[in-house]
Design a protein around this motif. Structure first.
Motif, PDB file in Angstrom:
ATOM      1  N   LYS A   1    -136.089  34.498 -59.340  1.00  0.00           N
ATOM      2  CA  LYS A   1    -137.504  34.487 -58.982  1.00  0.00           C
ATOM      3  C   LYS A   1    -138.029  35.889 -58.667  1.00  0.00           C
ATOM      4  O   LYS A   1    -139.219  36.073 -58.422  1.00  0.00           O
ATOM      5  N   ILE A   2    -137.131  36.879 -58.675  1.00  0.00           N
ATOM      6  CA  ILE A   2    -137.509  38.248 -58.329  1.00  0.00           C
ATOM      7  C   ILE A   2    -137.798  39.043 -59.603  1.00  0.00           C
ATOM      8  O   ILE A   2    -136.911  39.179 -60.464  1.00  0.00           O
TER       9      ILE A   2
ATOM     10  N   LEU B   1    -133.337  46.559 -69.182  1.00  0.00           N
ATOM     11  CA  LEU B   1    -133.318  45.121 -69.449  1.00  0.00           C
ATOM     12  C   LEU B   1    -134.320  44.383 -68.568  1.00  0.00           C
ATOM     13  O   LEU B   1    -135.020  43.471 -69.025  1.00  0.00           O
ATOM     14  N   GLY B   2    -134.380  44.779 -67.299  1.00  0.00           N
ATOM     15  CA  GLY B   2    -135.305  44.131 -66.374  1.00  0.00           C
ATOM     16  C   GLY B   2    -136.756  44.319 -66.766  1.00  0.00           C
ATOM     17  O   GLY B   2    -137.538  43.352 -66.794  1.00  0.00           O
ATOM     18  N   PHE B   3    -137.136  45.550 -67.090  1.00  0.00           N
ATOM     19  CA  PHE B   3    -138.517  45.814 -67.500  1.00  0.00           C
ATOM     20  C   PHE B   3    -138.837  45.160 -68.845  1.00  0.00           C
ATOM     21  O   PHE B   3    -139.944  44.661 -69.054  1.00  0.00           O
TER      22      PHE B   3
ATOM     23  N   VAL C   1    -132.356  40.413 -65.851  1.00  0.00           N
ATOM     24  CA  VAL C   1    -130.935  40.707 -66.004  1.00  0.00           C
ATOM     25  C   VAL C   1    -130.100  39.466 -65.712  1.00  0.00           C
ATOM     26  O   VAL C   1    -129.159  39.135 -66.446  1.00  0.00           O
ATOM     27  N   VAL C   2    -130.452  38.759 -64.638  1.00  0.00           N
ATOM     28  CA  VAL C   2    -129.723  37.539 -64.274  1.00  0.00           C
ATOM     29  C   VAL C   2    -129.845  36.500 -65.386  1.00  0.00           C
ATOM     30  O   VAL C   2    -128.869  35.855 -65.772  1.00  0.00           O
TER      31      VAL C   2
ATOM     32  N   TRP D   1    -128.093  31.211 -54.658  1.00  0.00           N
ATOM     33  CA  TRP D   1    -128.436  32.642 -54.636  1.00  0.00           C
ATOM     34  C   TRP D   1    -128.830  33.145 -56.021  1.00  0.00           C
ATOM     35  O   TRP D   1    -129.646  34.052 -56.149  1.00  0.00           O
ATOM     36  N   VAL D   2    -128.268  32.509 -57.083  1.00  0.00           N
ATOM     37  CA  VAL D   2    -128.667  32.873 -58.442  1.00  0.00           C
ATOM     38  C   VAL D   2    -130.104  32.445 -58.699  1.00  0.00           C
ATOM     39  O   VAL D   2    -130.901  33.186 -59.288  1.00  0.00           O
ATOM     40  N   GLN D   3    -130.449  31.241 -58.244  1.00  0.00           N
ATOM     41  CA  GLN D   3    -131.815  30.747 -58.423  1.00  0.00           C
ATOM     42  C   GLN D   3    -132.823  31.628 -57.690  1.00  0.00           C
ATOM     43  O   GLN D   3    -133.944  31.840 -58.161  1.00  0.00           O
ATOM     44  N   LYS D   4    -132.433  32.145 -56.538  1.00  0.00           N
ATOM     45  CA  LYS D   4    -133.316  33.043 -55.787  1.00  0.00           C
ATOM     46  C   LYS D   4    -133.525  34.358 -56.539  1.00  0.00           C
ATOM     47  O   LYS D   4    -134.635  34.892 -56.578  1.00  0.00           O
ATOM     48  N   LEU D   5    -132.438  34.877 -57.121  1.00  0.00           N
ATOM     49  CA  LEU D   5    -132.540  36.125 -57.874  1.00  0.00           C
ATOM     50  C   LEU D   5    -133.435  35.957 -59.094  1.00  0.00           C
ATOM     51  O   LEU D   5    -134.142  36.890 -59.491  1.00  0.00           O
TER      52      LEU D   5
END
Length: 326
Positions: free
Chosen positions: A55-56, A259-261, A62-63, A49-53
């Protein structure tokens, strides 16, 4: 061979060494006082589920930051332990006996539990530090310049300027410490090795030293972009505040968004760094790296090369094993 046909690796400087992160394993090489190079090799654990996050867009930044803080703290702790062991050579017999007793208790305990504990501390330290760096400039600007501007944009721009000043003063004071100066030299060595690898040249000390100590994908660049992106996001009309507490809470709640942007901006500047007219977008981060990196000595570059080559060697072994098992 250009970097477009090669994997993009990252790393970080540690005390008297460098860590490089691969797809399957993270490797740290540190120079001991006896001039030998010692390694820490930590296989990467894959959580679906971390690997999936990761890719978003927006979320992946953030991840990735949290993951890097956790794993990086493990390797930094390893280098600090080895440095402390070497420092015991200059101690009295009584002091050395006490330190050896402590080391004996830790011996053989660099297991999963210890790794998770150190990683958790690293994440908490990053979060706490980021909260302080986010809130303190807002408080200073509010207390000192509350009535200077009518618009929130003016206050936000001044807040961003205060953040930059805080950051520059903090980094400059750090460079006055010998151990931090050497850490920044290893940071430069890490960048040089990555640049040489991406350029497809043979990783020798002479070849690596020809490359710049500055790199577009550096975490230092990310810090600058959080300030710039933060000013833009905080200035949006639906993020108004009426008190200093509202101002602080807005910034804390928006921290993951900033952080995401900022991560996406970092990726974008790296993608266009070879395009004339767009390469300058990454300059703010490169300018900050003039403080966070220093020109490394040949023996420091040698350690960085050793770490990177060992990482590549293990990457091939893990890849072949994975292919065989599948």
């Amino acid at each position: 061979m250009s970097d477009k046909s090669r994997n993009l690796y990252g790393g970080q400087a540690v005390i008297e060494g460098v860590m490089f992160a691969g797809k399957y394993v993270n490797v740290t090489a540190v120079r001991r006082k006896n001039k030998e190079i010692e390694y820490l090799e930590v296989p990467k654990t894959t959580i679906s589920w971390v690997q999936k996050l990761k890719k978003i867009p927006l979320i992946r930044g953030v991840v990735g930051i949290v993951e890097s803080s956790a794993k990086g703290s493990v390797h930094l702790n390893f280098s600090a332990d080895k440095y402390a062991e070497d420092e015991m050579d200059d101690m009295t017999e009584e002091e050395r006996a006490k330190e050896l007793a402590k080391a004996k208790k830790k011996e053989g305990k660099f297991d999963l539990t210890m790794i998770l504990s150190v990683a958790a501390i690293g994440v908490l330290s990053f979060v706490f530090g980021k909260l302080i760096f986010t809130a303190a400039p807002a408080v200073v600007e509010e207390l000192l310049f509350k009535n200077m501007f009518e618009s929130k944009l003016g206050h936000n721009l001044l807040e961003g300027l205060i953040k930059i000043i805080f950051l520059l003063v903090y980094l400059y004071l750090m460079t006055l410490t010998p151990i931090i100066k050497r850490l920044f030299q290893y940071h430069g060595a890490e960048h040089k090795v990555i640049s040489a690898y991406e350029a497809g040249v043979e990783l020798t000390v002479e070849n690596v030293q020809r490359f710049s100590r500055l790199h577009y994908r550096c975490g230092s660049s990310f810090i600058v972009f959080t300030v710039i992106v933060g000013v833009i996001i905080y200035s949006m009309p639906f993020f108004e505040w009426d008190s200093i507490w509202e101002r602080i809470w807005i910034r804390i709640l928006l921290l993951p968004v900033v952080l995401g942007f900022s991560y996406e901006v970092l990726r974008a500047t790296n993608a266009v760094r070879d395009i004339p007219g767009l390469h300058f977008l990454g300059y703010p981060g490169l300018w900050l790296q003039l403080l966070t990196t220093k020109e490394p000595k040949n023996d420091q570059v040698e350690v960085s090369i050793a770490s990177f080559k060992r990482m590549l060697e293990l990457e091939k072994q893990y890849a072949n094993g994975t292919t065989h098992n599948s």
